[in-house]
Design a protein around this motif. Sequence first.
Motif, short mmCIF file in Angstrom:
data_model
loop_
_atom_site.label_atom_id
_atom_site.label_comp_id
_atom_site.label_asym_id
_atom_site.label_seq_id
_atom_site.Cartn_x
_atom_site.Cartn_y
_atom_site.Cartn_z
N LEU A 350 0.93 -1.34 -0.01
CA LEU A 350 0.05 0.02 0.00
C LEU A 350 0.89 1.24 0.11
O LEU A 350 0.60 2.23 -0.73
CB LEU A 350 -1.02 0.19 1.19
CG LEU A 350 -2.20 -0.79 0.99
CD1 LEU A 350 -2.98 -0.87 2.59
CD2 LEU A 350 -3.11 -0.01 0.04
N SER A 351 1.90 1.30 1.00
CA SER A 351 2.72 2.62 0.89
C SER A 351 3.65 2.71 -0.10
O SER A 351 3.48 3.82 -0.91
CB SER A 351 3.89 2.22 1.91
OG SER A 351 4.69 1.33 1.61
N GLN A 352 3.74 1.75 -1.15
CA GLN A 352 4.56 1.97 -2.59
C GLN A 352 3.45 2.59 -3.38
O GLN A 352 3.94 3.38 -4.40
CB GLN A 352 5.04 0.64 -3.20
CG GLN A 352 5.80 -0.19 -2.13
CD GLN A 352 7.10 0.77 -1.76
OE1 GLN A 352 7.48 1.39 -2.52
NE2 GLN A 352 7.55 0.39 -0.65
N VAL A 353 2.13 2.15 -3.31
CA VAL A 353 1.16 2.80 -4.40
C VAL A 353 1.11 4.27 -3.97
O VAL A 353 1.10 5.13 -4.81
CB VAL A 353 -0.22 2.03 -4.00
CG1 VAL A 353 -1.29 2.77 -4.88
CG2 VAL A 353 -0.06 0.62 -4.48
N PHE A 354 1.01 4.85 -2.72
CA PHE A 354 0.90 6.09 -2.27
C PHE A 354 2.19 6.89 -2.76
O PHE A 354 1.95 8.07 -3.21
CB PHE A 354 0.79 6.38 -0.79
CG PHE A 354 -0.61 5.88 -0.18
CD1 PHE A 354 -1.70 6.56 -0.64
CD2 PHE A 354 -0.57 4.92 0.64
CE1 PHE A 354 -2.80 6.22 -0.20
CE2 PHE A 354 -1.84 4.30 1.08
CZ PHE A 354 -3.16 5.20 0.84
N ASN A 355 3.29 6.19 -2.96
CA ASN A 355 4.47 6.79 -3.40
C ASN A 355 4.38 7.48 -4.90
O ASN A 355 4.81 8.51 -5.13
CB ASN A 355 5.62 6.11 -3.49
CG ASN A 355 6.29 6.10 -2.03
OD1 ASN A 355 6.12 6.74 -1.09
ND2 ASN A 355 6.82 4.93 -1.62
N VAL A 356 3.48 6.94 -5.67
CA VAL A 356 3.25 7.29 -7.32
C VAL A 356 2.42 8.88 -7.27
O VAL A 356 2.95 9.21 -8.36
CB VAL A 356 2.49 6.51 -8.01
CG1 VAL A 356 3.63 5.06 -7.93
CG2 VAL A 356 1.26 5.98 -7.88
N PHE A 357 1.70 9.05 -6.37
CA PHE A 357 0.87 10.15 -6.54
C PHE A 357 1.76 11.52 -6.52
O PHE A 357 1.17 12.48 -7.17
CB PHE A 357 -0.26 10.16 -5.56
CG PHE A 357 -1.24 9.01 -5.72
CD1 PHE A 357 -1.61 8.50 -6.80
CD2 PHE A 357 -1.55 8.26 -4.55
CE1 PHE A 357 -2.66 7.49 -6.81
CE2 PHE A 357 -2.30 7.26 -4.57
CZ PHE A 357 -2.69 6.73 -5.92
N VAL A 358 2.82 11.72 -6.02
CA VAL A 358 3.42 13.08 -6.17
C VAL A 358 4.58 13.02 -7.11
O VAL A 358 5.03 13.97 -7.50
CB VAL A 358 4.31 12.95 -4.50
CG1 VAL A 358 5.34 12.09 -4.68
CG2 VAL A 358 4.62 14.45 -4.35
N LEU A 359 4.66 11.86 -7.78
CA LEU A 359 5.77 11.62 -8.83
C LEU A 359 5.49 12.74 -9.94
O LEU A 359 6.48 13.20 -10.54
CB LEU A 359 5.61 10.11 -9.33
CG LEU A 359 7.00 9.86 -10.15
CD1 LEU A 359 8.29 10.22 -9.53
CD2 LEU A 359 6.72 8.37 -10.82
#
Length: 411
Positions: A350-359
């Motif tokens: 789940l934490s890895q998924v959240f990382n893409v939104f600021v990319l």
Amino acid sequence: MLAIVLAFGPGIFAIGYTIGTGSVTSMIVAGSTFGMQLLWVLLLSCLFSGLLMFVYGNFALITGETALYAFKKHIKYGKFLAILIIVGVSFGQWNSLMGILGISANIIYEILAINFEGVIPYKYETILITAIVIISVFYGIMLIGKYTFFEKVLVIFVTFMGLSFIISLFFVQPLPLDVIKGFLPSIPQVPGGKMMVAAFVGTTMAAATFLSRPLFVKGKGWTIKNLDQQKKDAITAAILVFVISASVMAVACGALFLEGKVVTKVLDMANTLEPIAGNLAVSIFFFGTLSAGLSSIFPCLLIAPLLLADYQSGELDTNSRQFRIITFIACLVALIVPIFGANPIEMQILSQVFNVFVLPAVILGIILLVNNKKVMKGYKTNLGVNIGLCAALCFSCIISYNGVLGLLEYF
């Protein structure tokens, strides 16, 4: 050999951010569930990661400025953009930290349980105490360390991790045809497939890797004379990330996917090699995964004070009160998963998924900066780099949309 490894530059932090237990977990879950089907996502992520590391590093060497400080100074609404990035990246990395510490403590418990059966009834207590000891040791090291010290410790962990996973690959290999098919773009049309793609990009194309690059380049003492060295460092880091990550996925594919086994808990990751090579392979794999976890704790603890220092002045002072307070808070956040006994693998994905939104914001910011002639002091960004950056922006937007769909499916 040790001298060569220790001579490695700021790219070692890129590997530390990128290949942690989050990456290892994502690769194993993907390899055991979808085989080599997501290899194309890994390749694109590493390709764009190398490009962004190169561009952010060059920007720092040419201008002498760091990323968020430059966003605030040179971009319209850059202050808002920088604050949004600090909150988004810190949230994602602290979430990762919870999973990393949970998985690392679980791995140590499993090793203890194999050798000392008396600890088995005290699983929760053993994992919690182990987590507290690990995070306390790392916090202590953070208080006394400088950039060069962090770099050397990280190099050792990353070296052990890379060798462990590549050695593991010799025990079990996927079919060559599966590897070739993996380079053909496709998204698994099953529950969790979209979220897995987003998690892949979130861990291998992490915004924290690029944002921290200017500070680590400056910490290394590099100047505009080191442009070529900086380029080689970025390329080497991207290649190593791909090789190590693909090795982990291939091991999981060869050992579990063909058997129809799925990874849901930490011990399942060790089972990746047990049927083929017994305890030796399990020990090697456990050691690699533990090294991956420990190599990620440093960068994850560093990220919030590092971004804040970047925003304020572009200088990171590891002796400041602000640094000590923020890293202490991060240590407390890291203990959430062990305290509540949550599933660290689920938290990690789940934490890895959240990382893409600021990319997308991180990529858009650097595109605006490197094409500003005044900021770049006459240096012109060539067409190939601009095309690559635009392609990376499009890719990140598509993956972010995919991540939203994946989270909606999950919840």
